[in-house]
Design a protein around this motif. Structure first.
Motif, short mmCIF file in Angstrom:
data_model
loop_
_atom_site.label_atom_id
_atom_site.label_comp_id
_atom_site.label_asym_id
_atom_site.label_seq_id
_atom_site.Cartn_x
_atom_site.Cartn_y
_atom_site.Cartn_z
N SER A 14 -11.85 -9.21 0.30
CA SER A 14 -12.97 -8.35 0.69
C SER A 14 -14.30 -8.98 0.28
O SER A 14 -14.36 -9.95 -0.47
N MET A 74 -7.88 -5.96 -1.69
CA MET A 74 -9.23 -6.33 -2.13
C MET A 74 -9.46 -7.83 -2.26
O MET A 74 -10.59 -8.27 -2.40
N ASP A 120 -17.92 -5.02 -1.52
CA ASP A 120 -16.74 -4.15 -1.61
C ASP A 120 -16.04 -4.32 -2.96
O ASP A 120 -15.61 -3.35 -3.58
N SER A 179 -5.29 0.37 -5.95
CA SER A 179 -4.81 1.59 -5.30
C SER A 179 -4.20 1.19 -3.95
O SER A 179 -3.33 0.36 -3.93
N ASP A 180 -4.72 1.67 -2.87
CA ASP A 180 -4.10 1.35 -1.59
C ASP A 180 -4.84 0.27 -0.82
O ASP A 180 -4.51 -0.02 0.32
N GLN A 181 -5.84 -0.29 -1.42
CA GLN A 181 -6.70 -1.19 -0.64
C GLN A 181 -6.51 -2.66 -1.01
O GLN A 181 -6.51 -3.01 -2.19
N ALA A 212 -15.58 -1.55 -5.82
CA ALA A 212 -14.25 -1.24 -6.36
C ALA A 212 -14.23 -1.35 -7.88
O ALA A 212 -13.60 -0.55 -8.59
N TRP A 229 -4.09 -5.70 -4.50
CA TRP A 229 -4.35 -4.35 -4.02
C TRP A 229 -4.84 -3.50 -5.18
O TRP A 229 -4.23 -3.50 -6.26
N PRO A 278 0.80 -1.22 0.00
CA PRO A 278 0.00 0.00 0.00
C PRO A 278 0.83 1.27 0.00
O PRO A 278 0.56 2.18 -0.75
#
Lengths: 244, 402
Positions: A95, A92, A99, A88-90, A103, A86, A15
């Motif tokens: 998840s 996933m 979510d 971007s910064d998440q 995304a 990931w 991240p």
């Protein structure tokens, strides 16, 4: 064959480094099995990958090597058996469905080999569909943006034509405009020119890369076409579920 | 989908029409029976029987009576002993609109053609007109009620009985009660439409009936009409309690026929609902096929960020649109056909007299038809919708693109 090979060494601190390196997408050690019982195949064997904004990456390889499977995992249409993704910064990969769906709506645009347009709707309506879901723009703003995108792909005069009234090349250009509708940070394209003649292939590819670069979007495309692959910033050859 | 829509329209339409018809005939029967026999009938005095007597023991104050208060301990004495008193008491009930004391007895009616058994109803005409539709039931007799009113020996004879005895207004008729025989004159013929009544009932003046039947006092029963007929059971119960006479509301009195009408109404509703059900099955099949045909589109919508709920909602909306269109179409068809049917000529005699199809307009027929269709259609939509929502976009696109 590889123009430049990305190093997976720094993937653990993803991240923080994503933002710094302009990374739109990273994955680490992805594993995926398909099928059941004796037919169960280990399609992806620990794949790690990253896609930078403004760069076009081609994933190439023989049929069945896991290119599309990887693309769908990166696009959060599927879930890996192991490994991390990931956006971007998440993180996933683990998840919830909601979510991952959110995304996809915000960060990812897809272009498939077949245009997959809604044939009952006009080109304009097709391009507006992702925007309607995201719900950030007013109706007038959505129409204006859809018109602008269709104009960018050379279909400014055909916005109100039904998808059935467009040629194959035009349909795929509408699909490109639709993929760009929500200004996603990542464009994932699975054989986007695979169903087109040479002229239309070049046209669609040029459009995709030009618009993505202008908007600083990461483009990851799967292709069998060596000419298209050669024109990408980076080529990632795959074999037997791994990058070579 | 169009066939399913047509099925919903026809289902709702027929549901409304059949309910309007069965309810129409039921309401007509109720109107007829209320217009003939009134809403409540007071008859037979209640006498509580003593069923337990505690005999005196050694205590001086131990001797006492226990009086039965429940129905099992009741004894009924035939007729109303003091009709004037009961009539006055009845008029004090707020819901009572009319009261008429009736003396009833069996006679042999002897015309020049033949004789037949009959029942005479001794009435005070003005009182009885207030509790029945007798005034509008006169079918033959130029003078009609006026002739009856001014002729002490006048009779109002049921049309079926008159036909059997070949009587016409102005003819004379001998009535025999026990050993007493008297000659009367037919003032008019009436027709209630209820053949059981028209076949035996003869109206005559109350005083004349008392004289013929040798009932110098009392009444056989008292006929009561109400402002709000639906309150008859409660009013009857109250009257029974207060007046100490048996009182029966029309719902209890006509229970058998009312049950028949109710069974018919439910039966026709169930039968017609099968049209809606079959349409629902057709729609279920169509939507299930659409889910199969549109898997790619569903997958692409999911790839754009549409949630499972969004996908499900598309099919629910599709069902809702069919439901709304089908409902509106069904209402229009139902109302149109109901109106058309009400104009169809048909001669009915037996339990009532009607010369056209009877229909009853009620918003509840439309509401129940809509609710039935809503349950069927939405169930038919929800199952494919859930199936569509469960589709995995990755599996679908992979299957298509490789």
């Amino acid at each position: 064959m590889s123009k430049s090979l990305s190093s997976p060494a720094s993937l653990l601190s993803a991240p923080a480094q994503n933002a710094a390196a302009g990374l739109a997408l990273r994955c680490s050690n992805l594993h995926r099995h398909l099928g059941q019982g004796e037919g169960r195949v280990h399609v992806l064997r620990g794949v790690s990958f990253e896609a930078r904004r403004g760069h076009v990456t081609a994933i190439v390889g023989p049929s069945g090597c896991g290119k599309s499977t990887l693309l769908y995992l990166l696009g959060l249409l599927d879930q890996p058996d192991d490994g991390s993704i990931w956006i971007s910064d998440q993180l996933m990969s683990n998840s919830s469905d909601l979510d991952r769906t959110a995304a996809r709506c915000e960060h990812i645009g897809f272009v498939f080999q077949f245009h997959f347009l809604m044939l009952e709707f006009s080109a304009l309506d097709n391009v507006m569909m992702p925007m309607r879901k995201l719900g950030r723009l007013s109706e007038a703003e959505m129409v204006a943006r859809a018109r602008s995108l269709l104009a960018d792909v050379g279909l400014g005069e055909k916005t109100h034509r039904l998808a059935t009234q467009l040629s194959g090349g035009e349909q795929q250009r509408v699909a490109v405009a639709r993929a760009l509708a929500n200004q996603p940070s990542i464009i994932l394209a699975d054989e986007p020119t695979g169903n087109l003649d040479v002229t239309n292939s070049n046209l669609v590819f040029d459009l995709l890369t030009k618009l993505a670069k202008e908007n600083g979007q990461a483009v990851v495309l799967v292709t069998h076409n060596p000419e298209i692959a050669q024109r990408c910033d980076e080529i990632k050859p795959m074999r037997d579920g791994q990058f070579c | 989908m169009l066939m399913s829509l047509a099925g919903i329209v026809f289902g709702i339409g027929f549901f409304i029409v059949t309910q309007a018809q069965t309810s129409g005939f039921e309401q007509f029967f109720i109107r007829t029976i209320l217009g003939t026999n009134g809403a409540i009938r007071i008859e037979d005095k209640i006498q509580s029987t003593i069923f337990a007597i505690a005999a005196a023991g050694h205590d001086a104050d131990a001797s006492k009576f226990e009086v039965a208060a429940d129905r099992a301990g009741r004894k009924y004495i035939e007729g109303v002993e003091d009709p004037a008193l009961i009539t006055d008491a009845l008029r004090k009930f707020r819901n009572v609109s009319g009261v008429s004391a009736v003396v009833q007895g069996s006679v042999i009616a002897d015309s020049t053609f033949k004789n037949d058994a009959a029942k005479i109803y001794g009435i005070n005409l003005e009182d009885h007109l207030a509790v029945s539709d007798l005034g509008s039931q006169i079918v033959r007799g130029a003078g009609g009620l006026e002739d009856f009113r001014t002729t002490p020996q006048g009779l109002l004879v049921g049309k079926v009985l008159a036909d059997r005895l070949q009587l016409s207004p102005g003819d004379s008729l001998i009535l025999q009660a026990g050993t007493e025989q008297r000659r009367y004159r037919v003032s008019a013929l009436y027709e209630t439409g209820v053949s059981d009544i028209d076949r035996v009932r003869i109206y005559m003046h109350l005083g004349e009936a008392r004289s013929l039947l040798k009932k110098t006092s009392g009444a056989s029963f008292i006929q009561v009409t109400l402002f709000d007929r639906d309150r008859a059971p409660q009013d009857a119960a109250k009257m029974e309690q207060v007046l100490r006479h048996g009182a029966k509301g029309w719902q209890e009195r006509e229970k058998t026929w009312l049950e028949v009408f109710r069974a018919l109404r439910v039966s026709s509703a169930l039968t017609v609902s099968t049209i809606i059900l079959i349409s629902g099955l057709g729609m279920f099949n169509t939507l299930a096929m659409i889910v199969i045909e549109k898997t790619k589109e569903i997958a692409i919508l999911r790839s754009m960020g549409y949630t499972r709920s969004d996908i499900s909602r598309i099919f629910i909306w599709l069902g809702a649109i069919v439901l709304v269109m089908g409902t509106v179409g069904g209402w229009i068809m139902g109302a149109g056909v109901t109106y058309g049917v009400s104009k169809l000529p048909i001669r009915i005699r037996g339990i009532f007299s009607a010369d056209s199809f009877q229909v009853y307009w009620s918003i509840w027929h439309y509401v129940v038809a809509t609710l039935t269709a809503a349950v069927v259609v939405m169930t038919a939509a929800v199952i494919p919708a859930r199936r569509a929502a469960r589709l995995e976009p990755g599996d679908i696109i992979r299957g298509t693109s490789q």
